[in-house]
Scaffold this motif. Structure first.
Motif, PDB file in Angstrom:
ATOM      1  N   ASP A  95      37.166  49.329 106.486  1.00  0.00           N
ATOM      2  CA  ASP A  95      37.913  48.081 106.643  1.00  0.00           C
ATOM      3  C   ASP A  95      36.982  46.896 106.888  1.00  0.00           C
ATOM      4  O   ASP A  95      37.221  45.792 106.396  1.00  0.00           O
ATOM      5  N   ASP A 211      50.110  51.883 110.984  1.00  0.00           N
ATOM      6  CA  ASP A 211      49.667  50.610 110.412  1.00  0.00           C
ATOM      7  C   ASP A 211      48.600  49.925 111.267  1.00  0.00           C
ATOM      8  O   ASP A 211      48.450  48.710 111.225  1.00  0.00           O
ATOM      9  N   LYS A 214      46.403  48.081 109.092  1.00  0.00           N
ATOM     10  CA  LYS A 214      47.109  46.946 108.481  1.00  0.00           C
ATOM     11  C   LYS A 214      47.385  47.066 106.986  1.00  0.00           C
ATOM     12  O   LYS A 214      48.226  46.331 106.475  1.00  0.00           O
ATOM     13  N   TRP A 215      46.734  47.994 106.299  1.00  0.00           N
ATOM     14  CA  TRP A 215      47.003  48.122 104.864  1.00  0.00           C
ATOM     15  C   TRP A 215      48.130  49.106 104.527  1.00  0.00           C
ATOM     16  O   TRP A 215      48.764  48.937 103.477  1.00  0.00           O
ATOM     17  N   MET A 218      51.552  47.789 103.292  1.00  0.00           N
ATOM     18  CA  MET A 218      51.595  47.200 101.957  1.00  0.00           C
ATOM     19  C   MET A 218      52.035  48.225 100.922  1.00  0.00           C
ATOM     20  O   MET A 218      52.716  47.891  99.948  1.00  0.00           O
ATOM     21  N   ASP A 399      46.740  44.948  97.951  1.00  0.00           N
ATOM     22  CA  ASP A 399      45.494  44.249  98.257  1.00  0.00           C
ATOM     23  C   ASP A 399      44.477  44.329  97.114  1.00  0.00           C
ATOM     24  O   ASP A 399      43.365  43.830  97.233  1.00  0.00           O
ATOM     25  N   THR A 407      46.187  38.532 100.783  1.00  0.00           N
ATOM     26  CA  THR A 407      46.615  39.789 101.397  1.00  0.00           C
ATOM     27  C   THR A 407      46.008  39.978 102.788  1.00  0.00           C
ATOM     28  O   THR A 407      46.676  40.481 103.696  1.00  0.00           O
ATOM     29  N   SER A 408      44.750  39.569 102.963  1.00  0.00           N
ATOM     30  CA  SER A 408      44.101  39.807 104.257  1.00  0.00           C
ATOM     31  C   SER A 408      44.537  38.816 105.328  1.00  0.00           C
ATOM     32  O   SER A 408      44.763  39.204 106.478  1.00  0.00           O
ATOM     33  N   GLN A 412      48.902  40.958 105.636  1.00  0.00           N
ATOM     34  CA  GLN A 412      48.699  41.959 106.679  1.00  0.00           C
ATOM     35  C   GLN A 412      49.337  41.557 108.008  1.00  0.00           C
ATOM     36  O   GLN A 412      50.117  42.323 108.580  1.00  0.00           O
ATOM     37  N   GLN A 416      53.064  43.061 109.688  1.00  0.00           N
ATOM     38  CA  GLN A 416      53.131  43.588 111.055  1.00  0.00           C
ATOM     39  C   GLN A 416      54.140  42.797 111.889  1.00  0.00           C
ATOM     40  O   GLN A 416      54.835  43.375 112.734  1.00  0.00           O
TER      41      GLN A 416
END
Length: 442
Positions: A95, A211, A214-215, A218, A399, A407-408, A412, A416
């Motif tokens: 990550d 999660d 965080k990905w 998605m 992503d 996306t980042s 993300q 959440q």
């Protein structure tokens, strides 16, 4: 640094009925034509002269134990065939590597680096942060079907990427758990909801979920969006052409909210490996993830008990015609110190020997080269190949299909936020759309 608009370099959208011929090594596939259109100006002496030597540096995001060993097997096999070349690997946390990729590529990156097919590859190619590798594809072109050629090109028509494997996302489960409770594989939404309810009443977490990285969330969005709104709308949304405030997107979250009560609790702080362990321990009934989940099933008997099904249909118009199957591989940095040796390495990675060296260690993925001997595939790999071949459309993951900055920095945290407060989805979608406009139009 402002990201460029995806309109300038969207990922290719290929109909899988055309794309998949030859991808799985089926007999009777004609050899691909010679790549005469490739620019001769990018040729390296290593492609024909074998004069490459010295050290080639490689930046890797393969920090997890299994893929790290598998990639090392590739480098070891390459060095055995090219004793004059040493591969020096610089491995970073997966990550962290992705979060720092922009600054990494703009500074003094390694000669070669691990990355992903699709928009994310094309994004850095368009920014001049990677090097053309047409000369590599002059050598490896006949190893791949046209679909893989397309996935490996930038929007300028040049090659920037060498793939090594693909892995579908699906709903995984243990056959013994389904047999013990007399569960049946659901094919539509109502059947999926009913199964979740039955699993909950039987004391299971119906859906393993995590999660913390965080990905993973998605992936759930992608599956729901393609099932509810179809592949083309999904790709339009990823490319900034559709609005996140569209009622179609709201419908995705409405369906997600229906199944949130069936998700394994505490998911915000859990890593995917821990969620996979809950499936392994028979505490959870299902898990939506990529086939890399098999890396957690180290006991052969447990691996034999692992199975999966395609995410259930929601709108009959789309059925189960689309799947998520990311393709991983390698790119050449903008100014490699040892281009000749790097080209030799990339040529090896794009061969049956290169892919085979990886898959002998990590059997959770599938090969991409034409004619690959699949006789040693396990049941998951064989079923993955069937799922991949039967799909009409394949996405690369949010992503990878969308602007990486979007996306980042937006998706993300906003996903959440939704997971923690589903009732705020209206304001969340408005915020996503506002931020999307700023990023995609800058």
């Amino acid at each position: 640094m402002s990201p460029q608009s995806p309109r300038a370099f969207q990922g290719p959208t290929v109909d899988r009925r055309i794309m998949l011929k030859g991808l799985l090594g089926a007999a009777g596939v004609a050899a691909l034509p010679t790549l005469a259109a490739c620019s001769s100006s990018s040729k390296s002496t290593s492609s024909s002269g074998g004069a490459a030597s010295g050290t080639v540096t490689l930046g890797s995001n393969a920090s997890d134990a299994v893929p790290k060993r598998a990639f090392q097997a590739v480098y070891d096999a390459f060095q055995a065939k090219n004793p004059g070349i040493k591969v020096q690997v610089n491995t970073k946390d997966h990550d962290t590597f992705q979060e720092q990729i922009n600054s990494y590529l703009q500074a003094t990156p390694d000669d070669v680096f691990t990355w992903f097919a699709g928009y994310r590859m094309q994004f850095f190619a368009a920014k001049g942060l990677s090097n053309k590798i047409n000369d590599v594809w002059d050598t490896i072109g006949n190893n791949f079907p046209q679909s893989v050629h397309d996935l490996s090109k930038g929007q300028d028509g040049n090659y920037y990427f060498v793939p090594i494997y693909y892995y579908p996302w699906a709903v995984f489960y243990r056959k013994s758990v389904f047999a013990a409770h007399n569960y049946t594989v659901p094919t539509d939404w109502n059947g999926f909801i009913s199964l979740c309810e039955k699993m909950k009443s039987d004391g299971l977490n119906p859906i393993a979920f995590a999660d913390a990285d965080k990905w993973p969330a998605m992936g759930t969005f992608d599956q729901l969006n393609m099932r509810i709104n179809g592949y083309q709308f999904h790709m339009d949304l990823m490319h900034g052409k559709a609005a996140w405030t569209d009622a179609k997107v709201k419908a995705v979250f409405d369906h997600w909210t229906q199944i949130l009560p069936y998700h394994q609790p505490g998911y915000i702080g859990r890593k995917w490996q821990d969620a996979a362990q809950s499936l392994l321990a028979k505490k959870s009934g299902m898990y939506l993830l990529g086939t890399f989940i098999a890396q957690q099933f180290t006991n052969p008997a447990d691996l034999d008990d692992l199975d999966f099904f395609a995410f259930p249909a929601i709108d009959p118009q789309w059925g189960q015609d689309s799947i998520e199957a990311p393709v991983d591989g390698f790119m050449l940095s903008k100014s490699p110190k040892n281009r000749a040796a790097a080209v030799k390495l990339l040529e090896f990675i794009g061969s049956a020997d290169g892919e085979g060296a990886y898959l002998k260690v990590d059997n959770s993925y599938d090969a991409l080269v034409n004619g690959y001997d699949t006789s040693g595939y396990n049941a998951i790999q064989k079923k993955s190949a069937q799922l991949f071949a039967s799909a009409q459309h394949v996405s690369q993951f949010m992503d990878r299909d969308a602007n990486p900055a979007f996306t980042s920095t937006v998706m993300q945290p906003q996903l959440q936020a939704y997971l923690q407060n589903p009732g705020s989805i209206g304001s969340i979608l408005s915020s996503i759309e506002q931020q999307k406009q700023s990023i995609y139009n800058s």
